[in-house]
Design a protein around this motif. Structure first.
Motif, PDB file in Angstrom:
ATOM      1  N   SER A 175       1.915   5.472   9.406  1.00 46.92           N
ATOM      2  CA  SER A 175       0.986   4.115   9.366  1.00 46.92           C
ATOM      3  C   SER A 175       0.929   3.534   7.996  1.00 46.92           C
ATOM      4  O   SER A 175      -0.075   4.164   7.303  1.00 46.92           O
ATOM      5  CB  SER A 175      -0.381   4.883   9.934  1.00 46.92           C
ATOM      6  OG  SER A 175      -0.597   6.093   9.490  1.00 46.92           O
ATOM      7  N   PRO A 176       1.870   2.835   7.592  1.00 45.81           N
ATOM      8  CA  PRO A 176       1.856   2.278   6.363  1.00 45.81           C
ATOM      9  C   PRO A 176       0.610   1.233   6.087  1.00 45.81           C
ATOM     10  O   PRO A 176       0.277   0.720   7.321  1.00 45.81           O
ATOM     11  CB  PRO A 176       3.180   1.655   6.013  1.00 45.81           C
ATOM     12  CG  PRO A 176       3.717   1.406   7.418  1.00 45.81           C
ATOM     13  CD  PRO A 176       3.105   2.504   8.184  1.00 45.81           C
ATOM     14  N   PHE A 177       0.188   1.099   5.163  1.00 49.46           N
ATOM     15  CA  PHE A 177      -0.968  -0.173   4.861  1.00 49.46           C
ATOM     16  C   PHE A 177      -0.258  -1.159   3.910  1.00 49.46           C
ATOM     17  O   PHE A 177       0.427  -1.205   3.009  1.00 49.46           O
ATOM     18  CB  PHE A 177      -2.148   0.486   4.062  1.00 49.46           C
ATOM     19  CG  PHE A 177      -3.202  -0.213   3.842  1.00 49.46           C
ATOM     20  CD1 PHE A 177      -3.575  -0.999   5.018  1.00 49.46           C
ATOM     21  CD2 PHE A 177      -3.993  -0.483   2.544  1.00 49.46           C
ATOM     22  CE1 PHE A 177      -4.692  -2.090   4.596  1.00 49.46           C
ATOM     23  CE2 PHE A 177      -4.754  -1.223   2.308  1.00 49.46           C
ATOM     24  CZ  PHE A 177      -5.205  -1.998   3.429  1.00 49.46           C
ATOM     25  N   ASN A 222      -1.966  -3.935   2.908  1.00 42.37           N
ATOM     26  CA  ASN A 222      -3.053  -4.428   1.959  1.00 42.37           C
ATOM     27  C   ASN A 222      -3.360  -5.862   2.713  1.00 42.37           C
ATOM     28  O   ASN A 222      -2.908  -6.339   3.586  1.00 42.37           O
ATOM     29  CB  ASN A 222      -2.458  -4.637   0.563  1.00 42.37           C
ATOM     30  CG  ASN A 222      -3.728  -4.548  -0.233  1.00 42.37           C
ATOM     31  OD1 ASN A 222      -4.846  -4.545   0.177  1.00 42.37           O
ATOM     32  ND2 ASN A 222      -3.552  -4.397  -1.715  1.00 42.37           N
ATOM     33  N   SER A 242      -1.370   4.999  -0.961  1.00 43.98           N
ATOM     34  CA  SER A 242       0.088   4.964  -0.930  1.00 43.98           C
ATOM     35  C   SER A 242       0.850   5.076   0.311  1.00 43.98           C
ATOM     36  O   SER A 242       0.180   5.534   1.350  1.00 43.98           O
ATOM     37  CB  SER A 242       0.603   6.081  -1.822  1.00 43.98           C
ATOM     38  OG  SER A 242       0.203   7.327  -1.542  1.00 43.98           O
ATOM     39  N   TYR A 243       1.972   4.841   0.534  1.00 40.21           N
ATOM     40  CA  TYR A 243       2.886   4.892   1.676  1.00 40.21           C
ATOM     41  C   TYR A 243       4.389   5.231   1.341  1.00 40.21           C
ATOM     42  O   TYR A 243       4.511   4.602   0.211  1.00 40.21           O
ATOM     43  CB  TYR A 243       2.654   3.984   2.647  1.00 40.21           C
ATOM     44  CG  TYR A 243       3.304   2.624   2.352  1.00 40.21           C
ATOM     45  CD1 TYR A 243       4.416   2.158   2.777  1.00 40.21           C
ATOM     46  CD2 TYR A 243       2.279   1.852   1.848  1.00 40.21           C
ATOM     47  CE1 TYR A 243       4.776   0.714   2.503  1.00 40.21           C
ATOM     48  CE2 TYR A 243       2.772   0.386   1.407  1.00 40.21           C
ATOM     49  CZ  TYR A 243       3.878   0.055   1.952  1.00 40.21           C
ATOM     50  OH  TYR A 243       4.327  -1.299   1.715  1.00 40.21           O
ATOM     51  N   THR A 273       1.395  10.908   0.509  1.00 34.41           N
ATOM     52  CA  THR A 273       0.834   9.657   0.764  1.00 34.41           C
ATOM     53  C   THR A 273      -0.637   9.737   1.416  1.00 34.41           C
ATOM     54  O   THR A 273      -0.946  10.737   1.832  1.00 34.41           O
ATOM     55  CB  THR A 273       1.639   8.821   1.757  1.00 34.41           C
ATOM     56  OG1 THR A 273       1.775   9.734   2.761  1.00 34.41           O
ATOM     57  CG2 THR A 273       3.155   8.648   1.280  1.00 34.41           C
ATOM     58  N   GLY A 274      -1.301   8.687   1.358  1.00 35.30           N
ATOM     59  CA  GLY A 274      -2.486   8.390   1.848  1.00 35.30           C
ATOM     60  C   GLY A 274      -3.051   7.057   1.895  1.00 35.30           C
ATOM     61  O   GLY A 274      -2.897   6.407   0.686  1.00 35.30           O
ATOM     62  N   ASN A 276      -4.968   3.845   6.558  1.00 36.62           N
ATOM     63  CA  ASN A 276      -4.483   3.920   7.925  1.00 36.62           C
ATOM     64  C   ASN A 276      -4.402   5.302   8.432  1.00 36.62           C
ATOM     65  O   ASN A 276      -4.088   5.938   9.327  1.00 36.62           O
ATOM     66  CB  ASN A 276      -3.192   3.366   8.311  1.00 36.62           C
ATOM     67  CG  ASN A 276      -3.515   1.741   8.272  1.00 36.62           C
ATOM     68  OD1 ASN A 276      -4.797   1.417   8.621  1.00 36.62           O
ATOM     69  ND2 ASN A 276      -2.582   1.037   7.894  1.00 36.62           N
TER      70      ASN A 276
END
Lengths: 252, 249
Positions: free
Chosen positions: A75-77, A79, A137-138, B61-62, B65
């Motif tokens: 689940s990347p974000f 922005n 981050s992702y 990562t974090g 979501n």
């Protein structure tokens, strides 16, 4: 004052002079080797210059960490995406077939490249971390053409020192030095995680600079300018970021 | 002037050492206050930066979501972060990041000078490294007990550090500050590219951020306890000694 002997006074004086002289010499060296960042003036100039010098000495050729496919974030974000405007949506209706990347400045063959031309260049993919200055981050797979290849195609001149790149969002433009511009992992990306690059993540075209924070990876890029000086761009601070109070060099 | 002072000193020969040697040497005083200023700047800007994403994660990562390890119950300077507050604070990250790194450089250089001086001059050996006898379980527990009942410091402790102070200062100088600098650098994508092990041994970039937060909290607690102890010991006298050197009392 009882401790202030002549000897101590002389030692302190000499140390202070040596310190000041050393700083001046260091500043001169940094300038000579182009290691003063464009936002290196002002109160935070010394810190920024130290950071940039240290990074360039330590990381000129280092490769950003690449991850395994299993580490890709589920689940990347993306922005927040601000409204992209009418010209973006017109191009989107045409499936971005007419999206162009203009290249000018210190190049032998200025011109503009259509997305299909960019996709015909040898591609490279990498699984790297996107870290935002905010703290989140992702990890994603990015697919595109090394910027170095495009600079080679247009014949960037040897005097070039920076590449300025702009988004279709007119208030978003950035620049990087040649160490990052020619870096093998700096990609003009059009794909993500095996598919097309989704619009919230910067599709159809995003410049990925994986050794710097997310805000240097400008979304929706439309033009590149190769230059030997950043003085003539905007307020001369290197990019829109310092004009908004953020550092030009975002490796940390 | 200098002559008359010399006469005074030689006239009271047994106390020469007390008068001539200050409680804190010049280099210790200067580095103490530079460190204080840069640490306060780092703390303030650190909190500002933290407020743009008051969530913490473990691993590489974090983001919003993914499930956080924990979230601080404070408002955020970004409207993308769900906080439960119906307002968003102004963005302070630009200048905070500039000042954070500039202060970080000051702290690191000052710390290196201080540590080099501490070893070369014998300051650490004399003032900070505990004597072996003090580390025996009996001596240790009696020092802790005396500390807990706020017994006034014994004669020899009035002019030097007791064992608990020594261990605390050593912890701050040789563990907390190095770890906070390391975890700060481990968040840098450029540093991670040059020294990937600096990130991987911590468990990932988000782990580095979380550890950075906890160590900063420990340093802030140290600061508060340090100020409280200075107040108990006599604020004017102790702070004065750290500014002017102060004669040994």
């Amino acid at each position: 004052m009882r401790n202030l002997s002549r000897r101590r006074l002389i030692t302190t004086g000499l140390a202070a002079t040596a310190g000041a002289g050393g700083l001046a010499a260091a500043a001169k060296l940094a300038k000579q080797y182009g290691l003063i960042p464009p936002d290196g003036g002002g109160v935070y100039g010394p810190g920024e210059t130290l950071t940039y010098v240290a990074q360039r000495l330590l990381t000129r050729h280092s490769l950003a960490r690449e991850f395994s496919r299993t580490q890709i974030s589920k689940s990347p974000f993306a922005n927040e995406v601000v409204p992209l405007g009418e010209s973006f949506h017109r191009l989107q209706t045409g499936g971005f077939a007419n999206w162009r990347l203009a290249v000018d400045g210190m190049v032998a063959r200025p011109g503009s490249l259509l997305i299909d031309q960019i996709k015909s260049f040898p591609s490279r993919s990498q699984i790297t971390l996107v870290a935002c200055e905010e703290g989140w981050s992702y990890i994603a797979e990015w697919i595109g053409v090394p910027l170095a290849h495009i600079l080679d195609v247009v014949g960037a001149l040897p005097e070039a020192r920076y590449v300025v790149y702009r988004s279709i969002q007119s208030d978003w433009w950035e620049s990087i030095d040649m160490a990052d511009a020619l870096h093998p992992q700096t990609l003009v990306t059009y794909g993500m995680n095996g598919g097309d690059l989704p619009i919230p993540f910067g599709g159809p075209l995003r410049l990925r600079v994986p050794r710097q924070l997310g805000y240097k990876s400008v979304k929706y890029i439309t033009s590149l300018t190769v230059t030997d000086s950043l003085k003539r761009f905007g307020k001369g601070l290197g990019s829109a970021s310092p004009e908004g109070g953020y550092a030009w060099y975002a490796g940390i | 002037m200098a002559d008359s002072l010399a006469v005074q000193i030689s006239a009271s020969a047994p106390t020469v050492d007390r008068i001539v040697r200050p409680r804190h040497g010049a280099l210790v005083r200067v580095t103490h206050w530079i460190t204080t200023l840069s640490f306060l700047a780092l703390l303030l800007t650190g909190v500002e930066i933290l407020m743009s994403h008051p969530r913490f994660y473990w691993g590489e990562t974090g983001n919003i979501n993914t499930a956080p390890l924990f979230q601080l119950p404070i408002p955020s300077s970004r409207d993308t972060v769900p906080t439960g507050y119906d307002y968003v604070l102004p963005d302070q990250n630009g200048w905070s990041r500039y000042l954070h790194f500039q202060s970080g450089w000051v702290l690191v250089w000052t710390g290196l000078v201080y540590v080099a001086f501490g070893f070369l001059s014998g300051h650490f050996r004399r003032s900070l490294f505990p004597a072996r006898a003090e580390l025996s379980p009996k001596a240790f527990s009696s020092a802790v007990a005396r500390h807990l009942i706020f017994r006034r410091s014994r004669e020899e402790e009035a002019s030097s550090y007791n064992m608990l102070q020594r261990l605390t200062y050593l912890l701050v100088i040789f563990i907390l500050f190095p770890v906070v600098v390391w975890t700060g650098l481990a968040m840098s994508p450029a540093i991670a590219s040059a020294i990937p092990q600096a990130v991987t041994v911590l468990g990932g970039q988000q782990s580095a951020r979380t550890i950075h937060f906890f160590v900063s909290v420990l340093l802030a607690i140290f600061l508060l306890v340090h100020i409280a102890m200075v107040c108990l010991a006599g604020f004017r006298k102790r702070v004065g000694a750290m500014i002017t050197g102060g004669a040994r009392d």
